[in-house]
Design a protein around this motif. Structure first.
Motif, PDB file in Angstrom:
ATOM      1  N   TYR A   1       0.851  -1.189   0.000  1.00  0.00           N
ATOM      2  CA  TYR A   1       0.000   0.000   0.000  1.00  0.00           C
ATOM      3  C   TYR A   1       0.893   1.247   0.000  1.00  0.00           C
ATOM      4  CZ  TYR A   1      -2.762   3.878   1.503  1.00  0.00           C
ATOM      5  OH  TYR A   1      -3.324   5.133   1.556  1.00  0.00           O
ATOM      6  N   GLU A   2       0.606   2.145  -0.918  1.00  0.00           N
ATOM      7  CA  GLU A   2       1.488   3.297  -1.137  1.00  0.00           C
ATOM      8  C   GLU A   2       0.809   4.619  -0.784  1.00  0.00           C
ATOM      9  OE1 GLU A   2       2.635   3.628  -5.255  1.00  0.00           O
ATOM     10  OE2 GLU A   2       4.220   5.068  -4.800  1.00  0.00           O
ATOM     11  N   PRO A   3       1.239   5.279   0.299  1.00  0.00           N
ATOM     12  CA  PRO A   3       0.745   6.641   0.532  1.00  0.00           C
ATOM     13  C   PRO A   3       1.204   7.550  -0.620  1.00  0.00           C
ATOM     14  CG  PRO A   3       1.833   5.763   2.499  1.00  0.00           C
ATOM     15  CD  PRO A   3       2.153   4.829   1.360  1.00  0.00           C
TER      16      PRO A   3
ATOM     17  N   CYS B   1       7.081   2.884   0.172  1.00  0.00           N
ATOM     18  CA  CYS B   1       7.561   4.239   0.476  1.00  0.00           C
ATOM     19  C   CYS B   1       8.169   4.828  -0.793  1.00  0.00           C
ATOM     20  CB  CYS B   1       8.602   4.176   1.585  1.00  0.00           C
ATOM     21  SG  CYS B   1       8.003   3.328   3.068  1.00  0.00           S
ATOM     22  N   ASP B   2       7.442   5.759  -1.412  1.00  0.00           N
ATOM     23  CA  ASP B   2       7.902   6.382  -2.655  1.00  0.00           C
ATOM     24  C   ASP B   2       8.613   7.688  -2.282  1.00  0.00           C
ATOM     25  OD1 ASP B   2       7.980   8.060  -4.981  1.00  0.00           O
ATOM     26  OD2 ASP B   2       6.406   6.859  -5.913  1.00  0.00           O
ATOM     27  N   LEU B   3       9.894   7.753  -2.554  1.00  0.00           N
ATOM     28  CA  LEU B   3      10.694   8.907  -2.108  1.00  0.00           C
ATOM     29  C   LEU B   3      10.246  10.218  -2.746  1.00  0.00           C
ATOM     30  CD1 LEU B   3      14.266   7.285  -2.093  1.00  0.00           C
ATOM     31  CD2 LEU B   3      12.620   7.451  -0.204  1.00  0.00           C
ATOM     32  N   PHE B   4       9.613  10.131  -3.919  1.00  0.00           N
ATOM     33  CA  PHE B   4       9.081  11.348  -4.553  1.00  0.00           C
ATOM     34  C   PHE B   4       7.914  11.897  -3.729  1.00  0.00           C
ATOM     35  CE2 PHE B   4       5.535  12.834  -7.266  1.00  0.00           C
ATOM     36  CZ  PHE B   4       6.043  14.071  -7.621  1.00  0.00           C
ATOM     37  N   HIS B   5       6.963  11.035  -3.377  1.00  0.00           N
ATOM     38  CA  HIS B   5       5.828  11.500  -2.563  1.00  0.00           C
ATOM     39  C   HIS B   5       6.317  11.952  -1.195  1.00  0.00           C
ATOM     40  CE1 HIS B   5       3.088  10.128  -5.594  1.00  0.00           C
ATOM     41  NE2 HIS B   5       3.440   8.866  -5.468  1.00  0.00           N
ATOM     42  N   MET B   6       7.274  11.198  -0.642  1.00  0.00           N
ATOM     43  CA  MET B   6       7.773  11.524   0.700  1.00  0.00           C
ATOM     44  C   MET B   6       8.475  12.876   0.721  1.00  0.00           C
ATOM     45  SD  MET B   6       9.144   7.845   2.072  1.00  0.00           S
ATOM     46  CE  MET B   6       9.351   8.393   3.770  1.00  0.00           C
TER      47      MET B   6
ATOM     48  N   VAL C   1      10.349   0.157  -1.870  1.00  0.00           N
ATOM     49  CA  VAL C   1      10.681   1.584  -1.973  1.00  0.00           C
ATOM     50  C   VAL C   1      10.693   2.002  -3.441  1.00  0.00           C
ATOM     51  CG1 VAL C   1      12.547   3.276  -1.604  1.00  0.00           C
ATOM     52  CG2 VAL C   1      12.035   1.589   0.184  1.00  0.00           C
ATOM     53  N   HIS C   2      10.070   3.131  -3.742  1.00  0.00           N
ATOM     54  CA  HIS C   2      10.237   3.736  -5.070  1.00  0.00           C
ATOM     55  C   HIS C   2      11.384   4.736  -4.966  1.00  0.00           C
ATOM     56  CE1 HIS C   2       6.131   2.498  -6.947  1.00  0.00           C
ATOM     57  NE2 HIS C   2       7.104   1.636  -7.193  1.00  0.00           N
ATOM     58  N   TRP C   3      12.447   4.395  -5.676  1.00  0.00           N
ATOM     59  CA  TRP C   3      13.748   5.067  -5.586  1.00  0.00           C
ATOM     60  C   TRP C   3      13.757   6.205  -6.605  1.00  0.00           C
ATOM     61  CZ3 TRP C   3      17.839   5.337  -2.536  1.00  0.00           C
ATOM     62  CH2 TRP C   3      19.126   5.568  -3.042  1.00  0.00           C
TER      63      TRP C   3
ATOM     64  N   ASN D   1      12.495  15.524  -7.862  1.00  0.00           N
ATOM     65  CA  ASN D   1      11.738  15.940  -9.043  1.00  0.00           C
ATOM     66  C   ASN D   1      11.226  14.743  -9.853  1.00  0.00           C
ATOM     67  OD1 ASN D   1      14.214  15.046  -9.769  1.00  0.00           O
ATOM     68  ND2 ASN D   1      14.866  16.901 -10.850  1.00  0.00           N
ATOM     69  N   ARG D   2      11.237  13.563  -9.260  1.00  0.00           N
ATOM     70  CA  ARG D   2      10.791  12.319  -9.869  1.00  0.00           C
ATOM     71  C   ARG D   2      11.669  11.904 -11.043  1.00  0.00           C
ATOM     72  NH1 ARG D   2       4.450  10.229  -9.964  1.00  0.00           N
ATOM     73  NH2 ARG D   2       5.010   8.651  -8.443  1.00  0.00           N
ATOM     74  N   ARG D   3      12.898  12.393 -11.033  1.00  0.00           N
ATOM     75  CA  ARG D   3      13.859  11.880 -12.014  1.00  0.00           C
ATOM     76  C   ARG D   3      14.754  10.875 -11.301  1.00  0.00           C
ATOM     77  NH1 ARG D   3      15.895  16.875 -15.660  1.00  0.00           N
ATOM     78  NH2 ARG D   3      17.223  15.198 -16.408  1.00  0.00           N
TER      79      ARG D   3
HETATM   80 MN    MN Z   1       5.222   5.262  -6.577  1.00  0.00          MN
END
Ligand code: MN
Ligand code: LER
Length: 276
Positions: free
Chosen positions: A158-160, A191-196, A217-219, A223-225
């Motif tokens: 589950y991704e916040p 845990c998506d570092l862009f959202h975080m 983890v979404h690494w 800036n989502r690059r």
């Molecule tokens: Mn994500």
């Protein structure tokens, strides 16, 4: 040790989305990107299919096995992108369709030895229902879908998301507290570092505070690059993940900028620097 993964989208409607490789020409295209990922040194691929039926399970496994590559996770967001489905729709039939769409992906992900991700499919509370009602819908769905994942020996991710994409949970701590209070034992956090970067006071501290709940983890950089192309400092983040004993995937869900190849190379360089 943590493992590296890279995203491959199979969804033409998501061609502007944050995926490194866009395999829009069918199975051969998907397999070619898997080969490229292996050659670059990735441990795994994370796949974003249009539906469960788009994952050619046995052919994919036959392609990955000699490459020593595994499936890190499978996304479900195409249910939202292509069909407008989500788990908090006030219309019960639409909610059930959303649940079924995800359940089918959990099954194919399970056959691939992977978890499914609930990101965009969580939806948001609408004018038709209160925030509490939406959270009850989310809890019911995560409970059922978590059990389905557990039947494959998998957890459900589950991704916040940041505030512009959902009003359910924007921070890791809020989400972890919810998983605990609702006894959603088969669900882990993505845990998506862009959202975080948008929502957390301190990304590393937030990771430490939810330690045992972290599943994936979404690494991504600020800036989502690819990590290294924005202003996030990866070192405290990696130290936080190590300190809680995280051994899952760091998966690059980032824009293919300036090209897919550059984003992939920058990603594997950053991962080799920080996790090996
Ligand atoms: Mn994500
Ligand atoms: C999905 O992993 C995600 O992060 C959302 O922002 C949808 O792109």
């Amino acid at each position: 040790m943590m493992k590296s993964a890279i995203t491959i989208s199979l969804v033409p409607e998501a061609r502007r989305g944050p995926f490194v490789f866009h395999a829009n020409e069918g199975k051969a295209d998907l397999f070619a990107y898997c080969k490229m990922a292996a050659e670059m040194g990735f441990d795994a691929v994370e796949i974003f299919p249009g539906s469960a039926q788009e994952i050619p399970v046995s052919e994919l496994m036959a392609c990955l096995s000699p490459l020593n590559l595994v499936v890190a996770a499978v996304g479900t967001g195409a249910g939202w992108v292509k069909q407008g489905l989500h788990l908090c729709d006030p219309d019960r039939t639409k909610r059930e369709q959303a649940c079924q769409f995800i359940s089918d992906i959990i099954d194919v992900a399970g056959e691939c030895g992977a978890s499914a991700i609930i990101g965009s499919m969580q939806g948001r509370s609408s004018q038709a229902e209160t925030h509490d009602t939406a959270l009850t819908m989310l809890s019911d769905a995560l409970g059922k879908l978590g059990e389905r994942a557990a039947s494959h020996g998998q957890v459900l991710l589950y991704e916040p998301l940041n505030r512009y994409e959902t009003d359910l949970f924007n921070t890791q701590k809020q989400a972890a507290t919810f998983l605990e209070s609702q006894k959603l034992h088969s669900v882990r956090l993505l845990c998506d570092l862009f959202h975080m970067n948008i929502e957390e006071e301190d990304v590393a501290a937030a990771l430490v505070s939810v330690g045992k709940h972290i599943g994936h983890v979404h690494w991504a950089d600020s800036n989502r690059r690819a990590v290294g192309m924005g202003h996030t400092d990866p070192q405290p983040i990696v130290s936080a993940l190590q300190s809680v004993g995280f051994k899952g995937f760091l998966s690059a869900e980032v824009f293919p900028l300036p090209t897919s190849n550059d984003a992939a190379k920058q990603t594997i360089n950053s991962l080799q620097k920080y996790i090996q």
